[in-house]
Motif scaffolding. Structure first.
Motif, PDB file in Angstrom:
ATOM      1  N   VAL A 108      -6.250   4.649  17.037  1.00  0.00           N
ATOM      2  CA  VAL A 108      -6.609   4.555  15.780  1.00  0.00           C
ATOM      3  C   VAL A 108      -5.523   5.187  14.695  1.00  0.00           C
ATOM      4  CG1 VAL A 108      -8.332   5.288  14.031  1.00  0.00           C
ATOM      5  CG2 VAL A 108      -9.028   4.522  16.202  1.00  0.00           C
ATOM      6  N   ASP A 109      -4.843   4.329  13.882  1.00  0.00           N
ATOM      7  CA  ASP A 109      -3.864   4.632  13.021  1.00  0.00           C
ATOM      8  C   ASP A 109      -4.483   5.541  11.800  1.00  0.00           C
ATOM      9  OD1 ASP A 109      -1.934   3.445  14.780  1.00  0.00           O
ATOM     10  OD2 ASP A 109      -2.645   1.502  13.940  1.00  0.00           O
ATOM     11  N   SER A 110      -5.442   4.850  10.924  1.00  0.00           N
ATOM     12  CA  SER A 110      -5.867   5.364   9.882  1.00  0.00           C
ATOM     13  C   SER A 110      -7.356   4.930   9.431  1.00  0.00           C
ATOM     14  CB  SER A 110      -4.903   4.936   8.735  1.00  0.00           C
ATOM     15  OG  SER A 110      -4.855   3.592   8.578  1.00  0.00           O
ATOM     16  N   ILE A 111      -7.926   5.611   8.569  1.00  0.00           N
ATOM     17  CA  ILE A 111      -9.014   5.156   8.106  1.00  0.00           C
ATOM     18  C   ILE A 111      -9.096   5.491   6.492  1.00  0.00           C
ATOM     19  CG2 ILE A 111     -11.380   5.495   8.171  1.00  0.00           C
ATOM     20  CD1 ILE A 111     -11.136   7.235  10.477  1.00  0.00           C
ATOM     21  N   ARG A 112      -8.865   4.310   5.924  1.00  0.00           N
ATOM     22  CA  ARG A 112      -8.401   4.425   4.227  1.00  0.00           C
ATOM     23  C   ARG A 112      -9.390   3.684   3.470  1.00  0.00           C
ATOM     24  NH1 ARG A 112      -3.820   6.984   3.873  1.00  0.00           N
ATOM     25  NH2 ARG A 112      -2.429   7.093   5.667  1.00  0.00           N
ATOM     26  N   THR A 113      -9.610   4.248   2.300  1.00  0.00           N
ATOM     27  CA  THR A 113     -10.539   3.318   1.075  1.00  0.00           C
ATOM     28  C   THR A 113      -9.548   2.202   0.871  1.00  0.00           C
ATOM     29  OG1 THR A 113     -10.914   5.657   0.170  1.00  0.00           O
ATOM     30  CG2 THR A 113     -11.219   3.422  -1.060  1.00  0.00           C
ATOM     31  N   ILE A 114     -10.375   1.083   0.753  1.00  0.00           N
ATOM     32  CA  ILE A 114      -9.708  -0.281   0.368  1.00  0.00           C
ATOM     33  C   ILE A 114      -9.488  -0.315  -1.237  1.00  0.00           C
ATOM     34  CG2 ILE A 114     -10.053  -2.832   0.276  1.00  0.00           C
ATOM     35  CD1 ILE A 114     -11.610  -2.358   2.981  1.00  0.00           C
ATOM     36  N   THR A 115      -8.422  -0.784  -1.716  1.00  0.00           N
ATOM     37  CA  THR A 115      -7.979  -0.402  -3.178  1.00  0.00           C
ATOM     38  C   THR A 115      -7.543  -1.888  -3.482  1.00  0.00           C
ATOM     39  OG1 THR A 115      -6.018   0.241  -2.676  1.00  0.00           O
ATOM     40  CG2 THR A 115      -7.597   1.986  -3.225  1.00  0.00           C
ATOM     41  N   ARG A 116      -7.288  -2.952  -2.591  1.00  0.00           N
ATOM     42  CA  ARG A 116      -6.753  -4.105  -3.092  1.00  0.00           C
ATOM     43  C   ARG A 116      -7.619  -5.220  -2.601  1.00  0.00           C
ATOM     44  NH1 ARG A 116      -2.516  -7.955  -2.423  1.00  0.00           N
ATOM     45  NH2 ARG A 116      -2.315  -7.717  -0.251  1.00  0.00           N
ATOM     46  N   PHE A 117      -8.194  -6.197  -3.303  1.00  0.00           N
ATOM     47  CA  PHE A 117      -9.138  -7.076  -2.989  1.00  0.00           C
ATOM     48  C   PHE A 117      -8.260  -8.711  -3.417  1.00  0.00           C
ATOM     49  CE2 PHE A 117     -11.564  -3.491  -3.370  1.00  0.00           C
ATOM     50  CZ  PHE A 117     -12.346  -3.449  -2.087  1.00  0.00           C
ATOM     51  N   GLY A 118      -8.435  -9.504  -2.443  1.00  0.00           N
ATOM     52  CA  GLY A 118      -8.262 -10.944  -2.979  1.00  0.00           C
ATOM     53  C   GLY A 118      -9.081 -11.664  -3.862  1.00  0.00           C
ATOM     54  N   GLU A 119      -8.695 -12.720  -4.444  1.00  0.00           N
ATOM     55  CA  GLU A 119      -9.861 -13.512  -5.577  1.00  0.00           C
ATOM     56  C   GLU A 119     -11.150 -13.815  -4.773  1.00  0.00           C
ATOM     57  OE1 GLU A 119      -9.623 -17.625  -7.930  1.00  0.00           O
ATOM     58  OE2 GLU A 119      -7.855 -16.891  -6.555  1.00  0.00           O
ATOM     59  N   PHE A 120     -11.144 -14.084  -3.452  1.00  0.00           N
ATOM     60  CA  PHE A 120     -12.247 -14.451  -2.665  1.00  0.00           C
ATOM     61  C   PHE A 120     -12.919 -13.415  -1.990  1.00  0.00           C
ATOM     62  CE2 PHE A 120      -9.988 -18.437  -3.737  1.00  0.00           C
ATOM     63  CZ  PHE A 120     -10.843 -19.133  -4.786  1.00  0.00           C
ATOM     64  N   ASP A 121     -12.371 -12.319  -2.028  1.00  0.00           N
ATOM     65  CA  ASP A 121     -12.922 -11.126  -1.126  1.00  0.00           C
ATOM     66  C   ASP A 121     -14.251 -10.544  -1.656  1.00  0.00           C
ATOM     67  OD1 ASP A 121     -10.636 -11.536   0.698  1.00  0.00           O
ATOM     68  OD2 ASP A 121      -9.510  -9.704  -0.174  1.00  0.00           O
ATOM     69  N   ASP A 122     -14.797 -10.038  -0.763  1.00  0.00           N
ATOM     70  CA  ASP A 122     -16.191  -9.194  -1.123  1.00  0.00           C
ATOM     71  C   ASP A 122     -15.854  -7.984  -1.769  1.00  0.00           C
ATOM     72  OD1 ASP A 122     -17.946 -11.200   0.089  1.00  0.00           O
ATOM     73  OD2 ASP A 122     -18.112 -10.369   1.996  1.00  0.00           O
ATOM     74  N   ARG A 123     -16.548  -7.476  -2.528  1.00  0.00           N
ATOM     75  CA  ARG A 123     -16.475  -6.278  -3.222  1.00  0.00           C
ATOM     76  C   ARG A 123     -17.578  -5.252  -2.984  1.00  0.00           C
ATOM     77  NH1 ARG A 123     -11.937  -6.161  -6.631  1.00  0.00           N
ATOM     78  NH2 ARG A 123     -10.951  -8.332  -6.826  1.00  0.00           N
ATOM     79  N   PRO A 124     -17.261  -3.829  -2.721  1.00  0.00           N
ATOM     80  CA  PRO A 124     -18.563  -3.070  -2.516  1.00  0.00           C
ATOM     81  C   PRO A 124     -19.293  -2.715  -3.749  1.00  0.00           C
ATOM     82  CG  PRO A 124     -16.326  -1.756  -2.881  1.00  0.00           C
ATOM     83  CD  PRO A 124     -15.939  -3.077  -2.940  1.00  0.00           C
ATOM     84  N   ASP A 125     -20.479  -2.751  -3.420  1.00  0.00           N
ATOM     85  CA  ASP A 125     -21.589  -2.171  -4.663  1.00  0.00           C
ATOM     86  C   ASP A 125     -21.133  -0.729  -5.300  1.00  0.00           C
ATOM     87  OD1 ASP A 125     -22.888  -4.473  -4.327  1.00  0.00           O
ATOM     88  OD2 ASP A 125     -24.495  -3.596  -3.051  1.00  0.00           O
ATOM     89  N   ALA A 126     -21.466  -0.392  -6.290  1.00  0.00           N
ATOM     90  CA  ALA A 126     -20.927   0.961  -7.026  1.00  0.00           C
ATOM     91  C   ALA A 126     -21.226   2.208  -6.105  1.00  0.00           C
ATOM     92  CB  ALA A 126     -21.677   1.146  -8.366  1.00  0.00           C
TER      93      ALA A 126
END
Length: 215
Positions: free
Chosen positions: A93-111
């Motif tokens: 396991v290399d890393s566990i990181r917050t996702i900060t970049r999303f594509g146009e059609f990617d899902d985004r997390p709720d607040a």
């Protein structure tokens, strides 16, 4: 094919029953732990009962001082550690990181949720191609529990599929969300479903688990 799978399933159940009676589970492999970094005296962590460290950070920073590190089983690992299966397959396991970049059609997390990405590397140390579809994985909360949900994010992601050639490594990702109320510690588990792994009873050993903090 159906008959063969049924026979394998019956054999697996019989092996599991025998193993349960004997109380002696076979080991799937062993841990190859990353070297612990030294902490300057001025930054000595608080390892007491009122420590504000997360579970993963406490294990990483305080385990050696308390003697806990030497007691950790091979299947309990931290981000950066590698699990070496007995047949030559390795997973790190290399890393566990917050996702900060999303594509146009990617899902985004709720607040009220944190989006994070697990990144790991598989190395094929065997003499033949390895079918990556034989590996299954899952991530769950490790602070106060908490269930994750899969998140579709194409940007910077790489799905694990296909075959890995002998002597080669591949790095892959999986994306999730977890409720912010459940903290930032997660546990990532890797399971194998190879036919040979089932036939010889290797699957009966404890699956490797990596515990870490979302950075």
């Amino acid at each position: 094919m159906h008959t063969r799978r049924t026979a394998l399933a019956v054999a697996a159940l019989l092996a599991a029953a025998l193993t349960a009676c004997s109380g002696n589970e076979p080991a799937q492999g062993k841990a190859e732990r990353a070297a612990a970094s030294s902490t300057p005296a001025s930054e000595t962590p608080d390892c007491g009962p009122d420590s504000q460290l997360s579970q993963a950070d406490w294990i990483d920073q305080c385990g050696l001082a308390t003697g806990m590190e030497t007691e950790q089983p091979d299947t309990e690992l931290a981000a950066g550690d590698t699990f070496a299966y007995k047949d030559g397959i390795k997973v790190k396991v290399d890393s566990i990181r917050t996702i900060t970049r999303f594509g146009e059609f990617d899902d985004r997390p709720d607040a009220d949720k944190t989006a994070f990405r697990m990144t790991w590397t598989v190395t094929n140390g065997t003499a033949k191609p390895y079918d990556l579809d034989n590996l299954g994985y899952d991530a769950q909360g490790a602070t106060t529990g908490g269930q994750t949900q899969s998140l579709y994010v194409e940007a910077d992601s790489k799905q694990m599929t296909g075959r890995l050639a002998p002597g080669r490594s591949g790095t892959f990702t999986s994306e999730y969300t977890i409720a912010k109320a459940d903290g930032k510690d997660v546990v990532f588990t890797m399971s194998r479903m190879d036919e040979a792994w089932l036939e010889d009873g290797s699957f009966l050993g404890e699956d490797p688990n990596w515990t870490g903090t979302i950075k």
